[in-house]
Design a protein around this motif. Structure first.
Motif, PDB file in Angstrom:
ATOM      1  N   ARG A 332       0.851  -1.194   0.000  1.00  0.00           N
ATOM      2  CA  ARG A 332       0.000   0.000   0.000  1.00  0.00           C
ATOM      3  C   ARG A 332       0.884   1.241   0.000  1.00  0.00           C
ATOM      4  O   ARG A 332       1.826   1.332   0.793  1.00  0.00           O
ATOM      5  CB  ARG A 332      -0.889   0.013   1.241  1.00  0.00           C
ATOM      6  N   ASP A 335       0.004   5.903   3.531  1.00  0.00           N
ATOM      7  CA  ASP A 335      -1.292   6.317   4.095  1.00  0.00           C
ATOM      8  C   ASP A 335      -1.006   7.241   5.263  1.00  0.00           C
ATOM      9  O   ASP A 335      -1.343   6.945   6.408  1.00  0.00           O
ATOM     10  CB  ASP A 335      -2.102   5.089   4.533  1.00  0.00           C
ATOM     11  N   ARG A 358      -5.243  13.058   3.674  1.00  0.00           N
ATOM     12  CA  ARG A 358      -4.555  11.830   4.080  1.00  0.00           C
ATOM     13  C   ARG A 358      -4.600  10.839   2.921  1.00  0.00           C
ATOM     14  O   ARG A 358      -5.372  10.986   1.976  1.00  0.00           O
ATOM     15  CB  ARG A 358      -5.176  11.226   5.343  1.00  0.00           C
ATOM     16  N   GLU A 424     -12.251   2.124   1.394  1.00  0.00           N
ATOM     17  CA  GLU A 424     -12.396   2.441   2.815  1.00  0.00           C
ATOM     18  C   GLU A 424     -13.213   3.713   3.009  1.00  0.00           C
ATOM     19  O   GLU A 424     -13.432   4.158   4.128  1.00  0.00           O
ATOM     20  CB  GLU A 424     -11.042   2.505   3.534  1.00  0.00           C
ATOM     21  N   ASP A 448     -11.405   1.753   8.342  1.00  0.00           N
ATOM     22  CA  ASP A 448     -11.849   3.089   7.935  1.00  0.00           C
ATOM     23  C   ASP A 448     -13.229   3.058   7.299  1.00  0.00           C
ATOM     24  O   ASP A 448     -14.014   3.989   7.490  1.00  0.00           O
ATOM     25  CB  ASP A 448     -10.825   3.722   6.976  1.00  0.00           C
ATOM     26  N   ARG A 458     -12.666   5.898  14.858  1.00  0.00           N
ATOM     27  CA  ARG A 458     -12.260   4.532  15.156  1.00  0.00           C
ATOM     28  C   ARG A 458     -11.440   4.423  16.445  1.00  0.00           C
ATOM     29  O   ARG A 458     -11.263   3.342  16.980  1.00  0.00           O
ATOM     30  CB  ARG A 458     -11.503   3.913  13.970  1.00  0.00           C
TER      31      ARG A 458
END
Ligand code: PEP
Ligand code: MG
Length: 566
Positions: A332, A335, A358, A424, A448, A458
């Motif tokens: 990924r 992030d 983000r 997400e 997310d 969260r």
């Protein structure tokens, strides 16, 4: 809370570590009362007052250091981190200033801590999570100054269930699992210290269980099921012991399970690991994981003040890729932001960072940063020691629009990389069918996706009932994504915490997900659960969960269908 016709009473909380335990409730020793301002300390006694504070800090630190030396791994790190907080110079300076102004050392400690707590809470994210650590240090120092016993884990002589508001990291780090068989806390979330340590110790654990914590008195026998998040009082001891034994048998089956995962009628599901660096990747390779479903690259950058070069990045990525010479690895891209700010990226303060710049959004104004990372990945592919046909996929976090997915895919394909997107953001689930033609795969980030679907932070312990991936609204978005995957022939995986829940793993499979990625130690239980049911049962459990009114109802409806076949 539900009353059954028997004398049983069931309380629910957020399940974080599965397993069943039975024993009397033991309470963490009370925290000392917070001091009020005392009489002004005469000027000639102020230096001695401050020296008493430094001595108390020294005693507290040396106790923690002793325990750190006797502990291992994360436990040792947590204890050492607590010592660092206790030795914080800025905190001590604040205490000194108040004491020099005439306050008692007790009140000065409270004041200094209050100031820092306010600061940490304002900063939010990981800083806010440190508040428990700071208050723990305060309470230890206060107890020492008053000559009282250190607050924390009680001495018990029979296997017990530990109840607490929240466990301080220093306490959880040295829990004696021979005597503490489960943990139930009022506060905490899936990522709190309590949850992390309980997972490491494989100790059944339920957090955000306010009703249970309010109602259960010390010494009352309780049955704790860390798999479904229930705390039950009034259980027949024989029944409770049977349940504990059944859970142990299950744990043994999990330990013996070697994969690969499939339903009882042979429907294959890939079980993959979530990792953050080469070390974790090698650990995953030694587990039942078939590959890596989520390599969180940003976690390697959290303390970097300048961007690692393409060459440095390539080395890091190659280390992870090399851990699975033949297996799939999903990398990924950065992030950064929200609860994971990276100093060289997220310089600007944002009012609402979870909804701010983000993930992939950073690359809109800093395309070169993303391009350098993709160059690093392409170079890692050259350097890594793996077979030519091993799959390497690259995905972007926080994709919200088709245009973003297309743009990211183009940048990847220019470099010969296989692109995908994380789902997400609810918008991505709803638009998945339109995004998929540009992508080779999608991976649903349920952490997310749940946060944004339910509009619930969260990290907030008081919203744990909403940040539950069993929420039917979340399951419906996953269902929509899977339908899009089936109609466009695009692979759909899940890489959030939901993939670590065995029953939810069956439901996700029934919805059409073909790979589940979670922390490697959680995968065995998911594999065993899948092997006990056929695909039609997974589909039936999925339909029941999607059509339930709420998260608890979804969990119960699916459990009833899955249990009928298991
Ligand atoms: C998710 O959001 O589910 C996810 C896997 O990403 P992270 O937890 O790193 O935000
Ligand atoms: Mg995420």
């Amino acid at each position: 809370m539900t009353d059954r016709p028997t004398t049983e009473t069931v309380y629910t909380g957020k399940p974080v570590v599965p397993g069943v335990a039975f024993g009397p409730a033991a309470w963490v020793t009370e925290r000392p009362p917070l001091p009020e301002p005392g009489e002004m300390v005469p000027e000639d006694r102020r230096e001695a007052e401050f020296e008493a504070f430094t001595r108390a800090v020294d005693v507290v630190c040396s106790r923690l250091e002793e325990r750190a030396a006797a502990a291992q791994g994360h436990a040792a790190e947590v204890l050492t981190a607590t010592v660092t907080i206790a030795r914080d110079r800025a905190w001590a300076r604040k205490v000194r200033t108040s004491v020099r102004g005439g306050q008692t050392n007790l009140y000065a400690v409270r004041q200094a801590t209050d100031d820092f707590v306010e600061l940490f809470l304002k900063a939010g994210g990981v800083m806010a999570e440190r508040v428990t650590d700071l208050c723990d240090v305060r309470d230890r120092v206060l107890a020492e100054l008053r000559g009282e016993p250190e607050p924390g884990i009680p001495d018990v002589d029979v296997p017990s269930v530990l109840f607490a508001d929240d466990l301080a990291p220093a306490d959880t780090a040295t829990l004696d699992t021979a005597l503490i068989h489960a943990v139930v806390t009022r506060k905490g979330g899936a990522t709190s210290h309590t949850a992390i340590i309980a997972r490491q110790l494989d100790l059944p654990c339920i957090v955000a269980a306010g009703h249970a914590v309010d109602a259960v008195a010390p010494g009352v026998p309780v049955l704790v099921d860390g798999g479904d998040g229930t705390v039950t009082t009034g259980v027949d001891p024989e029944v409770a012991v049977q349940k504990v034994e059944e859970s142990r048998r299950r744990a043994a089956a999990v330990a013996a399970w070697t994969g690969p995962a499939a339903t009882s009628d042979g429907y294959r599901v890939q079980l993959l690991a979530n990792v953050q660096d080469g070390h974790a990747a090698r650990e995953a390779a030694a587990s039942v994981a078939e590959g890596i479903g989520l390599f969180r690259t940003e976690l390697g950058f959290l303390s970097a003040t300048t961007e690692p070069t393409v060459d440095e990045q390539a080395d890091r990525y190659a280390e992870v890729l090399s851990a699975f010479p033949d297996g799939k690895v999903v990398i990924r891209t950065l992030d950064a932001g929200s609860d994971k700010p990276v100093p060289f990226v997220n310089a600007e303060e944002e009012e609402n960072p979870a909804l701010g710049v983000r993930g992939l959004r950073i690359a809109r104004n800093n395309r070169a940063l993303l391009e350098r990372q993709l160059d690093g990945v392409a170079e890692a592919l050259v350097r890594a020691d793996r077979s030519a046909d091993a799959q390497t996929w690259v995905m972007a976090p926080m994709v919200a629009t088709v245009a973003e997915a297309r743009w990211f895919a183009e940048l990847c394909r220019e470099r010969g990389l296989t692109p995908g997107a994380m789902v997400e953001v609810p918008a991505a689930a709803l638009m998945a069918e339109r995004m998929m033609p540009y992508l080779d795969f999608v991976s649903i980030g349920t952490n997310d996706l749940t946060q944004y679907t339910m509009a619930a932070d969260r990290l907030s312990p008081s919203l744990a009932h909403l940040t539950d991936p069993w929420q039917p609204a979340v399951l419906r978005l996953i269902h929509e994504t899977c339908r899009a995957g089936a109609s466009t022939g695009t692979a759909v995986g899940v890489c959030g915490e939901a993939a670590a829940d065995p029953a939810l793993g069956c439901v996700l499979t029934g919805l059409g997900v073909t790979s589940l990625s979670a922390a490697a130690p959680a995968l065995g239980a998911v594999g065993v659960a899948l092997g006990e049911v056929d695909f039609a049962t997974c589909r039936a459990a999925a339909a029941a969960a999607v059509n339930a009114d709420g998260a608890d109802e979804a969990r119960q409806a699916a459990a009833a269908i899955l249990a009928a076949q298991a």
